[in-house]
Scaffold this motif. Structure first.
Motif, PDB file in Angstrom:
ATOM      1  N   LEU A 128       0.802  -1.229   0.000  1.00 38.50           N
ATOM      2  CA  LEU A 128       0.000   0.000   0.000  1.00 38.50           C
ATOM      3  C   LEU A 128       0.827   1.268   0.000  1.00 38.50           C
ATOM      4  N   THR A 129       2.055   1.164   0.463  1.00 40.21           N
ATOM      5  CA  THR A 129       2.921   2.354   0.464  1.00 40.21           C
ATOM      6  C   THR A 129       4.311   1.940  -0.025  1.00 40.21           C
ATOM      7  N   ALA A 130       5.046   2.932  -0.488  1.00 39.08           N
ATOM      8  CA  ALA A 130       6.421   2.665  -0.922  1.00 39.08           C
ATOM      9  C   ALA A 130       7.266   2.223   0.266  1.00 39.08           C
ATOM     10  N   THR A 131       6.984   2.771   1.440  1.00 44.91           N
ATOM     11  CA  THR A 131       7.693   2.336   2.645  1.00 44.91           C
ATOM     12  C   THR A 131       7.538   0.830   2.808  1.00 44.91           C
ATOM     13  N   ASP A 132       6.307   0.363   2.724  1.00 47.73           N
ATOM     14  CA  ASP A 132       6.064  -1.077   2.871  1.00 47.73           C
ATOM     15  C   ASP A 132       6.706  -1.879   1.747  1.00 47.73           C
ATOM     16  N   ALA A 133       6.624  -1.380   0.518  1.00 48.27           N
ATOM     17  CA  ALA A 133       7.256  -2.105  -0.594  1.00 48.27           C
ATOM     18  C   ALA A 133       8.743  -2.282  -0.296  1.00 48.27           C
ATOM     19  N   ASN A 134       9.375  -1.215   0.228  1.00 49.30           N
ATOM     20  CA  ASN A 134      10.803  -1.320   0.567  1.00 49.30           C
ATOM     21  C   ASN A 134      11.028  -2.316   1.710  1.00 49.30           C
ATOM     22  N   ARG A 135      10.173  -2.244   2.733  1.00 48.88           N
ATOM     23  CA  ARG A 135      10.324  -3.187   3.848  1.00 48.88           C
ATOM     24  C   ARG A 135      10.242  -4.631   3.369  1.00 48.88           C
ATOM     25  N   CYS A 156      20.032   9.292   2.079  1.00 55.43           N
ATOM     26  CA  CYS A 156      18.927   8.715   1.312  1.00 55.43           C
ATOM     27  C   CYS A 156      17.618   8.899   2.086  1.00 55.43           C
ATOM     28  N   TYR A 157      16.510   8.672   1.408  1.00 53.85           N
ATOM     29  CA  TYR A 157      15.237   8.497   2.110  1.00 53.85           C
ATOM     30  C   TYR A 157      14.414   7.457   1.364  1.00 53.85           C
ATOM     31  N   HIS A 158      13.917   6.465   2.094  1.00 55.93           N
ATOM     32  CA  HIS A 158      13.119   5.401   1.483  1.00 55.93           C
ATOM     33  C   HIS A 158      11.858   5.140   2.288  1.00 55.93           C
ATOM     34  N   GLY A 159      11.341   6.178   2.981  1.00 53.80           N
ATOM     35  CA  GLY A 159      10.223   5.967   3.878  1.00 53.80           C
ATOM     36  C   GLY A 159      10.753   5.686   5.267  1.00 53.80           C
ATOM     37  N   SER A 160       9.834   5.337   6.182  1.00 54.85           N
ATOM     38  CA  SER A 160      10.233   5.161   7.586  1.00 54.85           C
ATOM     39  C   SER A 160      10.736   3.741   7.839  1.00 54.85           C
ATOM     40  N   ALA A 215      18.630   1.621  -3.239  1.00 58.78           N
ATOM     41  CA  ALA A 215      19.089   2.912  -3.775  1.00 58.78           C
ATOM     42  C   ALA A 215      18.024   3.555  -4.637  1.00 58.78           C
ATOM     43  N   GLU A 216      17.873   4.861  -4.482  1.00 57.07           N
ATOM     44  CA  GLU A 216      17.214   5.624  -5.543  1.00 57.07           C
ATOM     45  C   GLU A 216      18.241   5.756  -6.668  1.00 57.07           C
ATOM     46  N   PRO A 217      17.816   5.734  -7.924  1.00 59.42           N
ATOM     47  CA  PRO A 217      18.806   5.836  -9.002  1.00 59.42           C
ATOM     48  C   PRO A 217      19.426   7.222  -9.136  1.00 59.42           C
ATOM     49  N   THR A 220      16.903  11.917  -4.439  1.00 58.18           N
ATOM     50  CA  THR A 220      15.929  13.006  -4.649  1.00 58.18           C
ATOM     51  C   THR A 220      15.460  13.603  -3.343  1.00 58.18           C
ATOM     52  N   ASN A 221      15.925  13.051  -2.236  1.00 58.20           N
ATOM     53  CA  ASN A 221      15.374  13.483  -0.956  1.00 58.20           C
ATOM     54  C   ASN A 221      16.312  14.355  -0.131  1.00 58.20           C
ATOM     55  N   ILE A 222      17.450  14.692  -0.717  1.00 60.14           N
ATOM     56  CA  ILE A 222      18.322  15.699  -0.101  1.00 60.14           C
ATOM     57  C   ILE A 222      18.606  16.708  -1.211  1.00 60.14           C
ATOM     58  N   ILE A 248      16.221  -1.097  -6.643  1.00 62.16           N
ATOM     59  CA  ILE A 248      16.106   0.295  -7.085  1.00 62.16           C
ATOM     60  C   ILE A 248      14.723   0.816  -6.690  1.00 62.16           C
ATOM     61  N   ASP A 249      14.731   1.917  -5.945  1.00 63.54           N
ATOM     62  CA  ASP A 249      13.489   2.544  -5.461  1.00 63.54           C
ATOM     63  C   ASP A 249      13.114   3.667  -6.436  1.00 63.54           C
ATOM     64  N   GLU A 250      12.067   3.429  -7.222  1.00 62.83           N
ATOM     65  CA  GLU A 250      11.657   4.385  -8.268  1.00 62.83           C
ATOM     66  C   GLU A 250      10.521   5.307  -7.828  1.00 62.83           C
ATOM     67  N   THR A 251      10.245   5.326  -6.532  1.00 59.50           N
ATOM     68  CA  THR A 251       9.078   6.070  -6.048  1.00 59.50           C
ATOM     69  C   THR A 251       9.088   7.540  -6.477  1.00 59.50           C
ATOM     70  N   HIS A 252      10.251   8.168  -6.457  1.00 58.63           N
ATOM     71  CA  HIS A 252      10.342   9.566  -6.894  1.00 58.63           C
ATOM     72  C   HIS A 252      10.889   9.681  -8.312  1.00 58.63           C
ATOM     73  N   THR A 253      11.780   8.766  -8.682  1.00 56.21           N
ATOM     74  CA  THR A 253      12.455   8.900  -9.982  1.00 56.21           C
ATOM     75  C   THR A 253      11.567   8.441 -11.137  1.00 56.21           C
ATOM     76  N   GLY A 275       5.826   3.390  -5.336  1.00 62.48           N
ATOM     77  CA  GLY A 275       4.538   3.618  -4.666  1.00 62.48           C
ATOM     78  C   GLY A 275       3.984   4.956  -5.102  1.00 62.48           C
ATOM     79  N   LYS A 276       3.509   5.707  -4.143  1.00 63.20           N
ATOM     80  CA  LYS A 276       2.998   7.081  -4.331  1.00 63.20           C
ATOM     81  C   LYS A 276       2.059   7.267  -5.520  1.00 63.20           C
ATOM     82  N   PRO A 277       2.535   7.657  -6.760  1.00 64.12           N
ATOM     83  CA  PRO A 277       1.545   8.170  -7.724  1.00 64.12           C
ATOM     84  C   PRO A 277       0.852   7.095  -8.550  1.00 64.12           C
TER      85      PRO A 277
HETATM   86  C1  LIG Z   1      12.355   7.356  -2.675  1.00 62.69           C
HETATM   87  C2  LIG Z   1      11.260   7.135  -1.692  1.00 62.69           C
HETATM   88  N1  LIG Z   1      10.916   5.880  -1.360  1.00 62.69           N
HETATM   89  C3  LIG Z   1       9.934   5.632  -0.496  1.00 62.69           C
HETATM   90  C4  LIG Z   1       9.237   6.646   0.102  1.00 62.69           C
HETATM   91  C5  LIG Z   1       8.133   6.340   1.075  1.00 62.69           C
HETATM   92  O1  LIG Z   1       6.912   6.633   0.520  1.00 62.69           O
HETATM   93  P1  LIG Z   1       5.610   6.572   1.457  1.00 62.69           P
HETATM   94  O2  LIG Z   1       5.817   7.641   2.480  1.00 62.69           O
HETATM   95  O3  LIG Z   1       4.481   6.881   0.524  1.00 62.69           O
HETATM   96  O4  LIG Z   1       5.558   5.222   2.029  1.00 62.69           O
HETATM   97  C6  LIG Z   1       9.555   7.963  -0.194  1.00 62.69           C
HETATM   98  C7  LIG Z   1       8.830   9.092   0.449  1.00 62.69           C
HETATM   99  O5  LIG Z   1       9.129  10.243   0.280  1.00 62.69           O
HETATM  100  C8  LIG Z   1      10.583   8.215  -1.119  1.00 62.69           C
HETATM  101  O6  LIG Z   1      10.952   9.460  -1.437  1.00 62.69           O
END
Ligand SMILES: Cc1ncc(COP(=O)(O)O)c(C=O)c1O
Length: 444
Positions: A128-135, A156-160, A215-217, A220-222, A248-253, A275-277
């Motif tokens: 349901l969320t990119a955070t969970d997909a990463n977990r 980096c940032y990949h959710g919580s 990794a984000e490719p 994008t979060n700093i 590879i985390d494509e949530t933002h890229t 995730g996200k959009p």
């Molecule tokens: C690259 C990346 N992955 C994962 C997430 C986590 O997304 P969500 O907060 O929708 O779970 C974010 C949130 O900003 C993100 O930037």
């Protein structure tokens, strides 16, 4: 005028113009912890958040009757524009026919095939969320490799995801300042290296205890920190050489194109998360596996009553509503033609900002990845997350956000970042350019 004096003026203007938001923010201190629905919302620059009334396309209105052009777009979750027709139609139709069943629907197959067409990975699972997909991707990587640690890039940032909220301090892995409740010291779970540091990467992978690199490719979060030529080759080769999985985390890229950075630059990850959009802001996320990883997982994971006793997906993931909406959003909103327009708008945004920086002779720069644009208050592009973090300017960040907000423009919080949606127009972009130019003029 000095930045401090400008900020003072803008704060007064903001308070004066948002009496209803202010009132609601005061009332919210009753039912909501710290007066906000999510902890980070106390960080909006005016001292209290603007309360939203309605959003359509690239615009929204607040409870005080102001209209804004939205370049934040839910920090990418609303990159589709707000409430696009196909997404809303699918939502309405599917909601009347069932929301969540713990059974698959045909839409899951369509979405899986479409994600393969876009990103190239062979098989998919939903969250349901990119955070969970990463977990979930990390858990599966640990199961496959039998290794305990993960490796992430500094800032980096990949959710919580607990393991990822780590940074380097004097070479040691520690929790990021402000992170809440890490379960164990982070050097037990995580290796951290600087982005664009091939030697550091090879050195840390050589320990042989890293299950996966997440990794984000491009960071994008700093702010946006692009990969230097050859860095992705080293990342792929060194993970392969050490039996480490590459996620590879494509949530933002995804801003780089319909198949994200992976398709645009021909990456070959073992796993991919997004995730996200993908469902226009309705909670939906996916994680995919290369054919080889999928085969290894299918051979390893129990296929009897012991299957997934830990409930990796959770009960409401892959629900029929989010999959119907993902299908409609991918088919009709986040299309190739939409990306062409969005990227052209990103180029226009970048040009406008670059010209204003040049006109006023400011030591700033602007960077773009597809339809995502960002300006940083330092002259050169950062090469690493640390350089980007050190180049941050909290005062100018706060000022530019508030200056824009007071003139009907919402930027992404924590960055000076703007995202184009299919509903964004050239006039919207030019409005930002004019406001940015005025701010630069006052600061120069
Ligand atoms: C690259 C990346 N992955 C994962 C997430 C986590 O997304 P969500 O907060 O929708 O779970 C974010 C949130 O900003 C993100 O930037």
């Amino acid at each position: 005028m000095s930045a401090e004096a400008l900020l003072e003026r803008e704060l007064e203007h903001f308070e004066r113009e948002h009496p209803r938001s202010r009132e609601l923010a005061e009332e919210a201190k009753g039912p909501l912890l710290s007066g906000v629905p999510m902890p980070w919302m106390i960080r909006w620059p005016g001292g209290f958040p603007v309360f939203a009334a309605e959003a359509h396309g690239a615009r929204f209105t607040d409870v005080d009757g102001h209209e804004y052009v939205d370049f934040c777009l839910g920090d990418t979750a609303a990159m589709t524009g707000h409430s696009p027709d196909p997404t809303v139609r699918a939502l309405r139709e599917q909601a009347a026919k069932g929301i969540t069943l713990m059974l698959p629907s045909e839409d899951a197959l369509w979405v899986g095939r479409e994600l393969t067409r876009r990103f190239g990975l062979a098989r998919w699972q939903f969250a349901l969320t990119a955070t969970d997909a990463n977990r979930f991707a990390i858990r599966l990587a640990r199961e496959l490799t039998g290794r305990p640690k993960i490796l992430v890039f500094n800032w980096c940032y990949h959710g919580s995801v607990d393991e990822t909220v780590a940074t380097l301090r004097n070479g040691a892995v520690v929790a990021r300042e402000g992170n809440v409740g890490p379960p164990v010291p982070l050097d037990e779970t995580t290796r951290v290296v600087e982005w664009n540091d091939p030697e550091g990467l090879e050195r840390e992978l050589a320990h042989g205890d890293v299950a996966c690199v997440l990794a984000e490719p491009a960071l994008t979060n700093i702010g946006i920190v692009l990969a230097e030529p050859g860095f992705h080759d080293v990342l792929r080769a060194s993970t392969r050489d050490t039996g480490t999985l590459l996620i590879i985390d494509e949530t933002h890229t995804i801003c780089a194109g319909p198949g994200g950075y992976t398709a645009a630059y021909g990456l070959e990850p073992d796993l991919l998360t997004i995730g996200k959009p993908i469902a226009g802001g309705i909670p939906a996320a996916a994680y995919g596996f290369s054919a080889e990883v999928a085969e290894r997982l299918e051979a390893l994971l129990p296929a009897d009553e012991r299957a997934d006793v830990g409930g990796i997906g959770g009960t409401v993931a892959a629900n029929v509503l989010s999959l119907a909406v993902t299908r409609a959003t991918l088919a009709e909103v986040l299309t190739e033609e939409a990306f062409e327009r969005m990227i052209a708008l990103g180029e226009r945004f970048e040009r406008g900002v670059a010209e204003a920086i040049e006109r006023h002779g400011l030591p700033w720069h602007v960077t773009r990845l597809g339809c995502r644009v960002e300006y940083l208050f330092r002259p050169e592009r950062p090469r690493t997350g640390s350089e980007a973090a050190a180049g941050g300017n909290a005062l100018l960040d706060r000022l530019i956000h508030l200056y824009a907000l007071n003139r009907g423009i919402l930027l992404t919080p924590f960055h000076n970042m703007a995202l184009m949606s299919p509903a964004t127009t050239e006039e919207d972009v030019d409005r930002h350019t004019a406001v940015f130019n005025d701010a630069a003029g006052e600061l120069a």
